[in-house]
Each structure stands twice: as structure tokens, then as C-alpha cells.
Design a protein around this motif. Structure first.
Motif, PDB file in Angstrom:
ATOM      1  N   ASN A 239       0.809  -1.226   0.000  1.00  0.00           N
ATOM      2  CA  ASN A 239       0.000   0.000   0.000  1.00  0.00           C
ATOM      3  C   ASN A 239       0.840   1.273   0.000  1.00  0.00           C
ATOM      4  O   ASN A 239       0.316   2.364  -0.226  1.00  0.00           O
ATOM      5  CB  ASN A 239      -0.930   0.014   1.222  1.00  0.00           C
ATOM      6  N   ASN A 240       2.149   1.132   0.240  1.00  0.00           N
ATOM      7  CA  ASN A 240       3.028   2.311   0.270  1.00  0.00           C
ATOM      8  C   ASN A 240       3.539   2.709  -1.114  1.00  0.00           C
ATOM      9  O   ASN A 240       4.254   3.698  -1.253  1.00  0.00           O
ATOM     10  CB  ASN A 240       4.237   2.047   1.174  1.00  0.00           C
ATOM     11  N   PHE A 241       3.152   1.937  -2.138  1.00  0.00           N
ATOM     12  CA  PHE A 241       3.739   2.161  -3.461  1.00  0.00           C
ATOM     13  C   PHE A 241       2.661   2.260  -4.536  1.00  0.00           C
ATOM     14  O   PHE A 241       1.607   1.646  -4.449  1.00  0.00           O
ATOM     15  CB  PHE A 241       4.717   1.027  -3.777  1.00  0.00           C
ATOM     16  N   GLN A 242       2.985   3.043  -5.583  1.00  0.00           N
ATOM     17  CA  GLN A 242       2.043   3.278  -6.678  1.00  0.00           C
ATOM     18  C   GLN A 242       2.210   2.307  -7.839  1.00  0.00           C
ATOM     19  O   GLN A 242       1.241   1.991  -8.524  1.00  0.00           O
ATOM     20  CB  GLN A 242       2.217   4.697  -7.229  1.00  0.00           C
ATOM     21  N   TYR A 243       3.456   1.876  -8.074  1.00  0.00           N
ATOM     22  CA  TYR A 243       3.745   1.175  -9.328  1.00  0.00           C
ATOM     23  C   TYR A 243       4.346  -0.208  -9.063  1.00  0.00           C
ATOM     24  O   TYR A 243       4.902  -0.482  -7.987  1.00  0.00           O
ATOM     25  CB  TYR A 243       4.725   1.984 -10.181  1.00  0.00           C
ATOM     26  N   THR A 244       4.254  -1.056 -10.104  1.00  0.00           N
ATOM     27  CA  THR A 244       4.835  -2.396 -10.024  1.00  0.00           C
ATOM     28  C   THR A 244       5.590  -2.741 -11.307  1.00  0.00           C
ATOM     29  O   THR A 244       5.368  -2.145 -12.356  1.00  0.00           O
ATOM     30  CB  THR A 244       3.742  -3.476  -9.826  1.00  0.00           C
ATOM     31  N   MET A 245       6.481  -3.689 -11.188  1.00  0.00           N
ATOM     32  CA  MET A 245       7.046  -4.396 -12.327  1.00  0.00           C
ATOM     33  C   MET A 245       7.127  -5.871 -11.933  1.00  0.00           C
ATOM     34  O   MET A 245       7.035  -6.198 -10.741  1.00  0.00           O
ATOM     35  CB  MET A 245       8.418  -3.841 -12.740  1.00  0.00           C
ATOM     36  N   SER A 246       7.271  -6.758 -12.917  1.00  0.00           N
ATOM     37  CA  SER A 246       7.195  -8.177 -12.594  1.00  0.00           C
ATOM     38  C   SER A 246       8.269  -8.973 -13.325  1.00  0.00           C
ATOM     39  O   SER A 246       8.799  -8.553 -14.354  1.00  0.00           O
ATOM     40  CB  SER A 246       5.810  -8.730 -12.939  1.00  0.00           C
ATOM     41  N   PHE A 247       8.551 -10.153 -12.760  1.00  0.00           N
ATOM     42  CA  PHE A 247       9.555 -11.063 -13.310  1.00  0.00           C
ATOM     43  C   PHE A 247       9.034 -12.493 -13.276  1.00  0.00           C
ATOM     44  O   PHE A 247       8.368 -12.898 -12.315  1.00  0.00           O
ATOM     45  CB  PHE A 247      10.847 -11.023 -12.489  1.00  0.00           C
ATOM     46  N   VAL A 248       9.331 -13.245 -14.333  1.00  0.00           N
ATOM     47  CA  VAL A 248       9.271 -14.704 -14.285  1.00  0.00           C
ATOM     48  C   VAL A 248      10.720 -15.149 -14.332  1.00  0.00           C
ATOM     49  O   VAL A 248      11.395 -14.989 -15.360  1.00  0.00           O
ATOM     50  CB  VAL A 248       8.468 -15.301 -15.459  1.00  0.00           C
ATOM     51  N   ALA A 249      11.224 -15.669 -13.220  1.00  0.00           N
ATOM     52  CA  ALA A 249      12.665 -15.904 -13.093  1.00  0.00           C
ATOM     53  C   ALA A 249      12.963 -17.340 -12.692  1.00  0.00           C
ATOM     54  O   ALA A 249      12.150 -18.005 -12.058  1.00  0.00           O
ATOM     55  CB  ALA A 249      13.256 -14.950 -12.048  1.00  0.00           C
ATOM     56  N   PHE A 250      14.152 -17.797 -13.107  1.00  0.00           N
ATOM     57  CA  PHE A 250      14.700 -19.009 -12.503  1.00  0.00           C
ATOM     58  C   PHE A 250      15.796 -18.578 -11.547  1.00  0.00           C
ATOM     59  O   PHE A 250      16.431 -17.529 -11.727  1.00  0.00           O
ATOM     60  CB  PHE A 250      15.202 -19.997 -13.564  1.00  0.00           C
ATOM     61  N   VAL A 251      16.023 -19.375 -10.512  1.00  0.00           N
ATOM     62  CA  VAL A 251      16.932 -18.994  -9.438  1.00  0.00           C
ATOM     63  C   VAL A 251      18.049 -20.030  -9.355  1.00  0.00           C
ATOM     64  O   VAL A 251      17.785 -21.240  -9.303  1.00  0.00           O
ATOM     65  CB  VAL A 251      16.184 -18.880  -8.092  1.00  0.00           C
ATOM     66  N   ASN A 252      19.282 -19.551  -9.345  1.00  0.00           N
ATOM     67  CA  ASN A 252      20.430 -20.440  -9.457  1.00  0.00           C
ATOM     68  C   ASN A 252      21.509 -20.051  -8.451  1.00  0.00           C
ATOM     69  O   ASN A 252      21.846 -18.872  -8.316  1.00  0.00           O
ATOM     70  CB  ASN A 252      20.980 -20.374 -10.892  1.00  0.00           C
TER      71      ASN A 252
END
Length: 304
Positions: free
Chosen positions: A30-43
Motif C-alpha cells: 500500500n506504500n507504493f504506486q507502481y509495479t514491475m514483474s519477473f518470471v525468473a529461474f533462481v540459481n
């Protein structure tokens, strides 16, 4: 009774040791206006993480801006992080941390990313890499051959590979053998190809894709297979102090182009006429003659 209590305590402390230090990363969305997203693999250390207890988080100046556990995706038979990151402005620098539940450790990720409002990175075929240490971004085919097939000539130029083979070979079902950049994978369409364990029709040029180890680079490659157009016979005469050497080429098909190269640099080009062509006045050295998918290496020596 004592043994039962002891066993229970051991299991309890093992449980604490495995999961007790799981980081309490959290973000107040709730403290933020915007988003970005990732589909990631973790290594970590070259191995992809494969537990839903593993986590990945994004930070800005030490403040957590997004966190998620890994999710198993059956269609890709892999674990992915679906990570949403929050901010109030563009271009903030995102740092990433990985929590590996098996060893109960937190790893810092060298790679950073700038926040982009509504930005999205990664998909199930080409996921975003969150890795410690950083993985290779090279997507090269280093060598390409066929199982049980003699390669008459091979040329790798840019992202195109041309192979000449005997005209008796069946090009509709060739088993490709290839060497790639460290950790890279080769695909036909989106189907992963295993070196030495495939059957591919090379009647026409084949378009491959090579995906780098960190999946940031997907490079297109074309492989062309040429069949020899006839049979060739070669003769040579060495050079002498007053006269250059000679290479004579006989070929079963007229009007075929004959390319003479020296040190892999084109030296002269002629065509077959009346079944032959002759290259005169050649200086001493190593030559390669190519005609109709046939290649011959010939050395002209200098006789005193």
C-alpha cells in the motif's frame, strides 16, 4: 521413554536448523504506486533451485520491495519465481537476494536491475536469471557435425554454418553432434535438442535457436547441408625456380564453380569447361580446392 524424548528433541532441533532462519522479508504494497514483474529461474553455484521453500526478494537501498517463494510449473518441469516488485518512481536500482532453504543460507546476487513502471521480464521459455554467481550470456555454436557422416567441408561464418557431405548420405534423418557455449542449450523451435541424440531433416536450411546459460540471449543460427554434385579428380605439378606450380581439376559436371583458396582466403575462381579447369603459375604453399561440394587440400612445393 528417554529414547523417544531424545528422538523428538533431535527432530525438533533439525527442523529449527533447516527452517528457523528463513528470512522474514516483507513489503507493504500500500506504500507504493507502481509495479514491475519477473518470471525468473533462481540459481546458486550453477544449480537451479528446486524447492517451494526457497525464496527470492528484491531490495532498494536495503528496503524489501518484493518477495516470493518458488513455484513448480509442470509444463516446464521447472521451478520459477513469479516476483512482483513495488516502487514510486522509475529507475531505482533493484538488488536481489536468494534464500536457499536446504542449506539455510542467504545469497546476494551480483546482477542489478533498474525499476521500470509496468515492466515485465521473463517467460517460461526464456526466464529472467537471478543467480549467484552470475551465469554466462554466451549463445554460440562452437562446432557442428553429424554422427557417422564424414564432413567434406565446413564453414562457420557469423551465425550460419555450411556443411558439405557426400551425395550418398540421407539428409532427411541426420543425427547432429554439436558443441555450445558453457551452459547453453540448442532448440529446434522450442524443442530442446540433445547432441548425438536427435534425428533432423536437413533437406532445407534448418533454423536453430541457442539459449545462453543465463537465458538472457536467444541467438538464431542457420545450418545448411550441401550434397556433393559429382566426383572430382585432382592433379598437381610443383613449382620450380623459373615456373609456378599447377593444379588441374577434373569434374563430372560442367559449368561448376571451382574455388581455390590459400590460408582460407579465396585465391582464384574458375569454372569447369570440357570436364576440367587448370590453375597455373602458383607459388609454393598450401591450397584448398572446392568444387561441387568436394574439397581437396593440395600442397605446392618449390623444387630447386
Amino acid at each position: 521413554m528417554k529414547n523417544y524424548i531424545y528422538s523428538t528433541l533431535v527432530l525438533f532441533f533439525i527442523g529449527i536448523n533447516t527452517y528457523g532462519q528463513s528470512p522474514t522479508w516483507s513489503v507493504n504494497e500500500n506504500n507504493f504506486q507502481y509495479t514491475m514483474s519477473f518470471v525468473a529461474f533462481v540459481n546458486i553455484d550453477g544449480t537451479n533451485l528446486t524447492s517451494t521453500n526457497d525464496k527470492v526478494a528484491a531490495f532498494v537501498n536495503g528496503e524489501c520491495r518484493g518477495v516470493t517463494n518458488l513455484t513448480y510449473v509442470a509444463s516446464g518441469d521447472s521451478y520459477y519465481a513469479y516476483l512482483t516488485v513495488f516502487s514510486n518512481e522509475n529507475n531505482e536500482t533493484l538488488n536481489f537476494k536468494i534464500y536457499e532453504s536446504t542449506n539455510d543460507v542467504v545469497k546476494d546476487v551480483p546482477k542489478t536491475k533498474s525499476f521500470e513502471i509496468n515492466g515485465h521480464y521473463g517467460n517460461l521459455f526464456q526466464a529472467f536469471s537471478i543467480a549467484s554467481p552470475t551465469l554466462s550470456n554466451s549463445a554460440e555454436i562452437l562446432d557442428f557435425n553429424f554422427s557417422g557422416v564424414q564432413i567434406v567441408d565446413k564453414l562457420i561464418l557469423g551465425n550460419q554454418i555450411t556443411l558439405d557431405i557426400d551425395n550418398n548420405e540421407n539428409v532427411t534423418a541426420l543425427n547432429a553432434i554439436f558443441d555450445l557455449s558453457l551452459g547453453a542449450k540448442l532448440f529446434l523451435g522450442t524443442t530442446h535438442q540433445i547432441s548425438g541424440s536427435n534425428s533432423i531433416d536437413f533437406s532445407n536450411p534448418v533454423q536453430f535457436q541457442v539459449l545462453s546459460e543465463d537465458q538472457s540471449v536467444l541467438k538464431q543460427w542457420e545450418v545448411i547441408v550441401n550434397l556433393s554434385l559429382g566426383s572430382a579428380t585432382y592433379y598437381k605439378k610443383d613449382a620450380v625456380c623459373y615456373e609456378g606450380g599447377v593444379i588441374k581439376v577434373l569434374f563430372t559436371e560442367n559449368n561448376q564453380e571451382v574455388v581455390l583458396s590459400k590460408s582460407d582466403i579465396p585465391y582464384a575462381t574458375q569454372s569447369i569447361s570440357n570436364g576440367e579447369t587448370i590453375f597455373n603459375n602458383l607459388e609454393a604453399g598450401d591450397y584448398k580446392v572446392k568444387v561441387g561440394g568436394n574439397v581437396k587440400e593440395i600442397t605446392i612445393k618449390l623444387k630447386e
